[in-house]
Write a protein that holds these residues in place. Structure first.
Motif, PDB file in Angstrom:
ATOM      1  N   UNK A  71       0.826  -1.210   0.000  1.00 34.67           N
ATOM      2  CA  UNK A  71       0.000   0.000   0.000  1.00 34.67           C
ATOM      3  C   UNK A  71       0.864   1.264   0.000  1.00 34.67           C
ATOM      4  N   UNK A  72       1.957   1.242   0.752  1.00 36.82           N
ATOM      5  CA  UNK A  72       2.860   2.395   0.775  1.00 36.82           C
ATOM      6  C   UNK A  72       3.470   2.627  -0.599  1.00 36.82           C
ATOM      7  N   UNK A  73       3.839   1.554  -1.291  1.00 32.83           N
ATOM      8  CA  UNK A  73       4.332   1.664  -2.667  1.00 32.83           C
ATOM      9  C   UNK A  73       3.254   2.281  -3.559  1.00 32.83           C
ATOM     10  N   UNK A  74       2.019   1.749  -3.456  1.00 36.13           N
ATOM     11  CA  UNK A  74       0.931   2.227  -4.314  1.00 36.13           C
ATOM     12  C   UNK A  74       0.592   3.696  -4.052  1.00 36.13           C
ATOM     13  N   UNK A  75       0.755   4.142  -2.832  1.00 30.53           N
ATOM     14  CA  UNK A  75       0.485   5.545  -2.505  1.00 30.53           C
ATOM     15  C   UNK A  75       1.441   6.486  -3.231  1.00 30.53           C
ATOM     16  N   UNK A  76       2.601   5.982  -3.602  1.00 30.77           N
ATOM     17  CA  UNK A  76       3.616   6.806  -4.256  1.00 30.77           C
ATOM     18  C   UNK A  76       3.590   6.698  -5.782  1.00 30.77           C
ATOM     19  N   UNK A  77       2.689   5.904  -6.331  1.00 31.55           N
ATOM     20  CA  UNK A  77       2.647   5.747  -7.791  1.00 31.55           C
ATOM     21  C   UNK A  77       2.072   6.981  -8.460  1.00 31.55           C
ATOM     22  N   UNK A  78       2.228   7.039  -9.767  1.00 29.93           N
ATOM     23  CA  UNK A  78       1.756   8.179 -10.557  1.00 29.93           C
ATOM     24  C   UNK A  78       0.285   8.071 -10.936  1.00 29.93           C
ATOM     25  N   UNK A  79      -0.363   6.957 -10.616  1.00 29.45           N
ATOM     26  CA  UNK A  79      -1.783   6.827 -10.932  1.00 29.45           C
ATOM     27  C   UNK A  79      -2.579   7.882 -10.177  1.00 29.45           C
ATOM     28  N   UNK A  80      -3.562   8.450 -10.828  1.00 30.86           N
ATOM     29  CA  UNK A  80      -4.396   9.444 -10.147  1.00 30.86           C
ATOM     30  C   UNK A  80      -5.211   8.772  -9.049  1.00 30.86           C
ATOM     31  N   UNK A  81      -5.552   9.550  -8.050  1.00 30.72           N
ATOM     32  CA  UNK A  81      -6.404   9.030  -6.975  1.00 30.72           C
ATOM     33  C   UNK A  81      -7.730   8.543  -7.537  1.00 30.72           C
TER      34      UNK A  81
ATOM     35  N   UNK B 232      -8.692   0.560 -18.234  1.00 34.73           N
ATOM     36  CA  UNK B 232      -8.311   0.155 -16.881  1.00 34.73           C
ATOM     37  C   UNK B 232      -9.425  -0.654 -16.223  1.00 34.73           C
ATOM     38  N   UNK B 233     -10.660  -0.273 -16.429  1.00 36.74           N
ATOM     39  CA  UNK B 233     -11.772  -1.049 -15.876  1.00 36.74           C
ATOM     40  C   UNK B 233     -11.859  -2.433 -16.526  1.00 36.74           C
ATOM     41  N   UNK B 234     -11.587  -2.501 -17.811  1.00 38.81           N
ATOM     42  CA  UNK B 234     -11.572  -3.801 -18.487  1.00 38.81           C
ATOM     43  C   UNK B 234     -10.455  -4.682 -17.903  1.00 38.81           C
ATOM     44  N   UNK B 235      -9.277  -4.089 -17.702  1.00 37.51           N
ATOM     45  CA  UNK B 235      -8.166  -4.828 -17.086  1.00 37.51           C
ATOM     46  C   UNK B 235      -8.548  -5.277 -15.676  1.00 37.51           C
TER      47      UNK B 235
ATOM     48  N   UNK C 133      -5.665 -12.203 -18.363  1.00 37.89           N
ATOM     49  CA  UNK C 133      -5.611 -10.870 -18.940  1.00 37.89           C
ATOM     50  C   UNK C 133      -5.400 -11.039 -20.436  1.00 37.89           C
ATOM     51  N   UNK C 134      -6.394 -10.668 -21.222  1.00 39.90           N
ATOM     52  CA  UNK C 134      -6.317 -10.885 -22.671  1.00 39.90           C
ATOM     53  C   UNK C 134      -5.267  -9.977 -23.304  1.00 39.90           C
ATOM     54  N   UNK C 135      -4.742 -10.430 -24.419  1.00 38.73           N
ATOM     55  CA  UNK C 135      -3.762  -9.631 -25.150  1.00 38.73           C
ATOM     56  C   UNK C 135      -4.344  -8.290 -25.590  1.00 38.73           C
ATOM     57  N   UNK C 136      -5.610  -8.294 -26.009  1.00 38.17           N
ATOM     58  CA  UNK C 136      -6.212  -7.041 -26.490  1.00 38.17           C
ATOM     59  C   UNK C 136      -6.334  -6.017 -25.359  1.00 38.17           C
ATOM     60  N   UNK C 137      -6.725  -6.460 -24.182  1.00 33.93           N
ATOM     61  CA  UNK C 137      -6.836  -5.542 -23.043  1.00 33.93           C
ATOM     62  C   UNK C 137      -5.461  -5.061 -22.615  1.00 33.93           C
ATOM     63  N   UNK C 138      -4.511  -5.973 -22.536  1.00 33.42           N
ATOM     64  CA  UNK C 138      -3.148  -5.600 -22.161  1.00 33.42           C
ATOM     65  C   UNK C 138      -2.595  -4.558 -23.131  1.00 33.42           C
ATOM     66  N   UNK C 139      -2.761  -4.813 -24.429  1.00 33.91           N
ATOM     67  CA  UNK C 139      -2.218  -3.911 -25.445  1.00 33.91           C
ATOM     68  C   UNK C 139      -2.901  -2.547 -25.400  1.00 33.91           C
TER      69      UNK C 139
ATOM     70  N   UNK D  13       5.254   1.789 -17.321  1.00 28.90           N
ATOM     71  CA  UNK D  13       5.281   2.141 -15.896  1.00 28.90           C
ATOM     72  C   UNK D  13       3.869   2.162 -15.305  1.00 28.90           C
ATOM     73  N   UNK D  14       2.953   2.855 -15.971  1.00 29.07           N
ATOM     74  CA  UNK D  14       1.606   2.967 -15.424  1.00 29.07           C
ATOM     75  C   UNK D  14       0.812   1.673 -15.510  1.00 29.07           C
ATOM     76  N   UNK D  15       0.998   0.880 -16.572  1.00 26.19           N
ATOM     77  CA  UNK D  15       0.267  -0.387 -16.620  1.00 26.19           C
ATOM     78  C   UNK D  15       0.735  -1.300 -15.488  1.00 26.19           C
ATOM     79  N   UNK D  16       2.014  -1.239 -15.155  1.00 25.85           N
ATOM     80  CA  UNK D  16       2.527  -2.014 -14.026  1.00 25.85           C
ATOM     81  C   UNK D  16       1.853  -1.563 -12.735  1.00 25.85           C
ATOM     82  N   UNK D  17       1.710  -0.273 -12.565  1.00 23.21           N
ATOM     83  CA  UNK D  17       1.072   0.260 -11.368  1.00 23.21           C
ATOM     84  C   UNK D  17      -0.407  -0.106 -11.309  1.00 23.21           C
ATOM     85  N   UNK D  18      -1.079  -0.091 -12.463  1.00 22.91           N
ATOM     86  CA  UNK D  18      -2.490  -0.512 -12.507  1.00 22.91           C
ATOM     87  C   UNK D  18      -2.605  -1.971 -12.107  1.00 22.91           C
TER      88      UNK D  18
END
Length: 144
Positions: free
Chosen positions: A22-32, A88-91, A103-109, A118-123
């Motif tokens: 959770x501490x890691x996730x709090x520091x990510x670039x994803x919006x609240x 992101x909701x589909x993922x 996780x389907x290839x189409x959603x991942x892509x 970076x952001x997909x990893x955080x998601x």
């Protein structure tokens, strides 16, 4: 309802380990707002009333409109979500229902194209963590 264990009391190291993520996730670039949409959607799928309650309240503080929150359960049909939120909701749906098709290839892509590595990893980490918290809350019958 019968009382269940309090993991924080019986195994504080387990809770501490989860909190380190959770501490890691709090520091990510994803919006609240995006973080809360992920948490609400996964919690809806998992039927975790505790997490739905706390993350809906947090979403309102993150200035997500009540109208959008009401539509999260039917995001595919709603015009209120932009392309990034939809991806992101589909993922979130696919990872929460990981036994269905993974996780389907189409959603991942789609997510990779919109967010980058970076952001997909955080998601992905955010989805993993809320699914863990849903199981934590459901297993111990946490109430809001």
């Amino acid at each position: 309802m019968t009382k269940r264990i309090d993991i924080a009391q019986t195994q504080p190291a387990a809770l501490a380990a989860m909190m380190s993520v959770e501490n890691y996730l709090a520091e990510t670039k994803l919006s609240s707002a995006l973080k809360e949409l992920i948490k609400i959607r996964a919690s809806m799928i998992n039927q975790c009333a505790y997490c739905i309650q706390i993350h809906t309240e947090a979403a309102l503080k993150a200035e997500i409109s009540p109208q959008k929150l009401f539509a999260v359960s039917a995001w595919k049909e709603s015009p209120l979500f932009d392309d990034t939120e939809r991806a992101v909701l589909r993922l979130t749906d696919e990872l929460t229902h990981v036994s269905h098709a993974g996780l389907t290839d189409s959603t991942y892509q789609a997510c990779l194209n919109l967010l980058g590595e970076e952001l997909i990893t955080q998601v992905i980490m955010q989805v993993i963590m809320i699914n863990a918290w849903n199981r934590f809350a459901i297993a111990t019958k946490m109430t809001h």
